[in-house]
Design a protein around this motif. Structure first.
Motif, short mmCIF file in Angstrom:
data_model
loop_
_atom_site.label_atom_id
_atom_site.label_comp_id
_atom_site.label_asym_id
_atom_site.label_seq_id
_atom_site.Cartn_x
_atom_site.Cartn_y
_atom_site.Cartn_z
N GLN A 131 65.99 2.76 -5.57
CA GLN A 131 64.89 2.90 -4.63
C GLN A 131 63.63 2.19 -5.10
OE1 GLN A 131 62.27 5.51 -5.51
NE2 GLN A 131 63.44 7.23 -6.31
N ALA A 132 62.89 1.69 -4.13
CA ALA A 132 61.74 0.84 -4.41
C ALA A 132 60.64 1.56 -5.19
CB ALA A 132 61.18 0.28 -3.10
N LEU A 133 60.48 2.86 -4.99
CA LEU A 133 59.45 3.60 -5.72
C LEU A 133 59.66 3.50 -7.22
CD1 LEU A 133 58.78 6.91 -3.74
CD2 LEU A 133 57.11 5.16 -4.36
N SER A 134 60.87 3.78 -7.68
CA SER A 134 61.17 3.68 -9.11
C SER A 134 61.04 2.25 -9.60
CB SER A 134 62.58 4.20 -9.40
OG SER A 134 62.66 5.59 -9.21
N PHE A 135 61.49 1.32 -8.79
CA PHE A 135 61.42 -0.09 -9.15
C PHE A 135 59.99 -0.48 -9.52
CE2 PHE A 135 60.34 -4.36 -7.61
CZ PHE A 135 61.17 -5.14 -8.40
N VAL A 136 59.04 -0.05 -8.72
CA VAL A 136 57.64 -0.41 -8.95
C VAL A 136 57.02 0.44 -10.06
CG1 VAL A 136 55.34 -0.32 -7.91
CG2 VAL A 136 57.23 -1.34 -6.66
N GLU A 140 60.89 -1.93 -13.30
CA GLU A 140 62.30 -2.27 -13.39
C GLU A 140 62.58 -3.68 -12.86
OE1 GLU A 140 63.77 2.39 -13.00
OE2 GLU A 140 64.09 1.01 -11.33
N PHE A 141 61.83 -4.66 -13.34
CA PHE A 141 61.96 -6.02 -12.84
C PHE A 141 63.33 -6.62 -13.13
CE2 PHE A 141 60.72 -6.73 -17.20
CZ PHE A 141 61.43 -7.85 -17.57
N ASP A 142 64.02 -6.10 -14.16
CA ASP A 142 65.32 -6.69 -14.51
C ASP A 142 66.42 -6.35 -13.51
OD1 ASP A 142 65.29 -4.02 -15.29
OD2 ASP A 142 66.47 -4.35 -17.12
N THR A 143 66.13 -5.46 -12.56
CA THR A 143 67.12 -5.18 -11.52
C THR A 143 67.10 -6.24 -10.42
OG1 THR A 143 65.59 -3.72 -10.33
CG2 THR A 143 67.05 -2.69 -11.92
N VAL A 176 70.21 8.43 -11.47
CA VAL A 176 71.13 7.38 -11.88
C VAL A 176 70.55 5.99 -11.62
CG1 VAL A 176 72.36 7.25 -9.66
CG2 VAL A 176 73.58 6.74 -11.78
N HIS A 177 70.90 5.04 -12.50
CA HIS A 177 70.45 3.64 -12.41
C HIS A 177 68.93 3.52 -12.40
CE1 HIS A 177 74.49 2.29 -12.16
NE2 HIS A 177 74.73 2.81 -10.98
N GLY A 178 68.27 4.40 -13.14
CA GLY A 178 66.83 4.29 -13.28
C GLY A 178 66.04 4.83 -12.12
N GLY A 179 66.70 5.48 -11.16
CA GLY A 179 66.02 6.05 -10.00
C GLY A 179 66.62 5.53 -8.71
N SER A 180 67.45 6.35 -8.09
CA SER A 180 68.15 5.94 -6.87
C SER A 180 67.91 6.98 -5.78
CB SER A 180 69.65 5.80 -7.12
OG SER A 180 69.91 4.81 -8.09
#
Length: 337
Positions: A131-136, A140-143, A176-180
């Motif tokens: 999910q975009a919230l965790s990404f930002v 998590e730029f490596d995803t 899972v996966h850093g935030g899904s």
């Protein structure tokens, strides 16, 4: 990528299959379809519960691993044509699941046309994706890599589904996966649920649709690169040996962006035997099995599969007991041990 290589994913998909059965399938013989079924880890859990299952996956070598578990798999990309074929052969699906697959799809509208074709009138479509919230929020730029074409917000999924007369009725937040997120949708019926409104409010509060948010994320990525290279180079100057744990796709984004090659990492290890004896794309670091850590021990392990860091550190307790230390690169470089 094979989910069966991770103990975490065995538990994750077992619990997911049990929840799907309890909420939507019961004891009946309705069809459950998994798009992007990979080696059949989720489908196998569902199949063992007596659920009628079908997998769809274009990777012939991986689909064969699923068939070896007694599962039925259609070896095709999912499309409106594939959906029509499956409908004619197997009937409509009461539940369609796709986990960590929708973010690989380039033609999202074509994919959704297929869902609209195959899904039963009272069916449920379940997407699990980062999910975009965790990404930002977790840098998590490596995803971002060549297979990941999208990072989804709840808003983006809600807008996509609206074109096809579907709406979200439930969302589960996952670690899972850093935030899904696990997003449940069905054909239109009723207004927006409270949980969807809460997620949309969270996304707006995080300024997820503000360009400045991504300018800040870009600066964070540059900062991580600088800190990580400084750390690795200092260790090398001090005579320390460093290896990498995991050879995931996200790891290749990190390695290539930071220009980390065999001069900084002696080798990589991964539990997936399909990767052994090969090299990381771009930076060409040799990949071996985890047993190499005992045969040729490093002082530090850069955990490229950081989304499974807790599992990896448990598995490598012997490495830590010998004085080995772990480096986690995301959300910022950190040494543990």
């Amino acid at each position: 990528y094979i989910p069966s290589a991770s103990d975490t994913m065995h538990r994750h998909f077992g619990q997911f299959a049990a929840g799907i059965r309890e909420r939507f399938l019961g004891e009946g013989k309705s069809l459950l379809v998994d798009i992007g079924c990979n080696d059949g880890l989720f489908l196998s859990a569902a199949h063992q519960m007596g659920i009628r299952t079908l997998g769809i996956d274009p990777a012939a070598n991986i689909a064969e691993l699923a068939r070896q578990k007694g599962l039925s798999v259609v070896t095709r990309y999912f499309s409106p044509e594939t959906a029509a074929y499956v409908l004619a052969e197997h009937g409509p699906a009461k539940v369609i699941v796709t986990t960590n697959t929708l973010n690989h799809v380039d033609d999202l509208h074509g994919f959704m046309k297929g869902i609209d074709t195959l899904l039963a009138p009272d069916g449920v479509f379940v997407v699990e994706a980062p999910q975009a919230l965790s990404f930002v929020q977790k840098n998590e730029f490596d995803t971002i890599y060549h297979e990941h074409l999208s990072v989804f917000s709840v808003k983006s999924l809600a807008e996509l589904y609206r074109f096809f007369g579907m709406s979200i009725f439930d969302i589960e937040e996952l670690d899972v996966h850093g935030g899904s997120m696990r997003v449940y949708a069905r054909r239109e019926g009723g207004g927006m649920s409270a949980v969807v409104e809460q997620w949309l409010a969270r996304e707006n509060a995080a300024k997820l649709f503000d360009a400045h948010t991504y300018e800040v994320a870009a600066r964070a990525a540059r900062s991580i690169r600088e800190e990580l290279l400084s750390l690795l180079d200092a260790l090398k100057r001090g005579g320390k040996r460093v290896a990498g744990y995991g050879a995931p796709a996200k790891g290749n984004t990190l390695l290539n962006y930071c220009r980390i090659g065999p001069d900084r990492l002696d080798y990589l290890v991964d539990r997936n035997p399909l990767k052994h004896g090969l090299y990381s794309p771009g930076m060409r670091i040799p990949i071996a099995g985890p047993e190499k850590l005992a045969a040729d021990p490093p002082d530090y392990l850069l955990v490229l599969a950081w989304n499974f860091a807790e599992e990896i550190m448990r598995q490598q307790s012997a490495f830590a007991e010998r004085g080995g230390k772990f480096i986690l690169p995301i959300p910022k470089p950190e040494v543990i041990g």
